[in-house]
Motif scaffolding. Structure first.
Motif, PDB file in Angstrom:
ATOM      1  N   VAL A 119      21.542  51.761  55.535  1.00  0.00           N
ATOM      2  CA  VAL A 119      22.808  51.444  54.870  1.00  0.00           C
ATOM      3  C   VAL A 119      23.054  49.947  54.992  1.00  0.00           C
ATOM      4  CG1 VAL A 119      25.292  51.869  54.873  1.00  0.00           C
ATOM      5  CG2 VAL A 119      23.732  53.713  55.476  1.00  0.00           C
ATOM      6  N   GLU A 120      23.464  49.332  53.902  1.00  0.00           N
ATOM      7  CA  GLU A 120      23.791  47.904  53.953  1.00  0.00           C
ATOM      8  C   GLU A 120      24.916  47.677  54.958  1.00  0.00           C
ATOM      9  OE1 GLU A 120      24.636  46.111  50.170  1.00  0.00           O
ATOM     10  OE2 GLU A 120      23.281  47.507  49.169  1.00  0.00           O
ATOM     11  N   GLU A 121      24.861  46.558  55.646  1.00  0.00           N
ATOM     12  CA  GLU A 121      25.861  46.251  56.675  1.00  0.00           C
ATOM     13  C   GLU A 121      27.285  46.239  56.109  1.00  0.00           C
ATOM     14  OE1 GLU A 121      27.413  45.582  60.344  1.00  0.00           O
ATOM     15  OE2 GLU A 121      25.333  46.073  59.882  1.00  0.00           O
ATOM     16  N   ARG A 122      27.459  45.742  54.898  1.00  0.00           N
ATOM     17  CA  ARG A 122      28.800  45.665  54.318  1.00  0.00           C
ATOM     18  C   ARG A 122      29.402  47.052  54.079  1.00  0.00           C
ATOM     19  NH1 ARG A 122      29.448  46.571  48.937  1.00  0.00           N
ATOM     20  NH2 ARG A 122      27.551  46.946  47.759  1.00  0.00           N
ATOM     21  N   LEU A 123      28.560  48.077  53.950  1.00  0.00           N
ATOM     22  CA  LEU A 123      29.053  49.435  53.715  1.00  0.00           C
ATOM     23  C   LEU A 123      29.402  50.166  55.010  1.00  0.00           C
ATOM     24  CD1 LEU A 123      26.648  50.591  50.865  1.00  0.00           C
ATOM     25  CD2 LEU A 123      28.984  49.709  50.670  1.00  0.00           C
TER      26      LEU A 123
END
Length: 87
Positions: free
Chosen positions: A15-19
């Motif tokens: 999962v992307e860090e921003r999510l």
């Protein structure tokens, strides 16, 4: 000779860090543990903190019955089976 655990571990979800960081409602809660939230999202136990949409695009999004925004995926509650967003 040794016993090997037979239990299967779920692979970590990429999962992307921003999510993994809330951007709207949960930011206002002082007692939220960001590390626990990040761990639950990466383990697949919680849906990522997607950006909300006002309308469903191509029928791919699901509506949260609490905030009425549309998200690519929602969480299922254990008590009644209703779907709700992470935030």
């Amino acid at each position: 000779m040794g016993n090997v655990g037979l239990g299967r571990r779920r692979p970590a979800v990429v999962v992307e860090e921003r999510l993994t960081q809330p951007r709207r409602l949960v930011l206002q809660l002082p007692d939220m543990d960001a590390g626990s939230l990040r761990r639950l999202i990466r383990s697949g136990d919680l849906a990522p903190c997607f950006d909300p949409a006002e309308d469903a695009v191509d029928g791919q999004a699901e509506e949260c019955p609490i905030c009425f925004y549309f998200y690519p995926s929602l969480n299922n509650s254990k008590c009644c089976g209703k779907e709700i967003c992470t935030e």
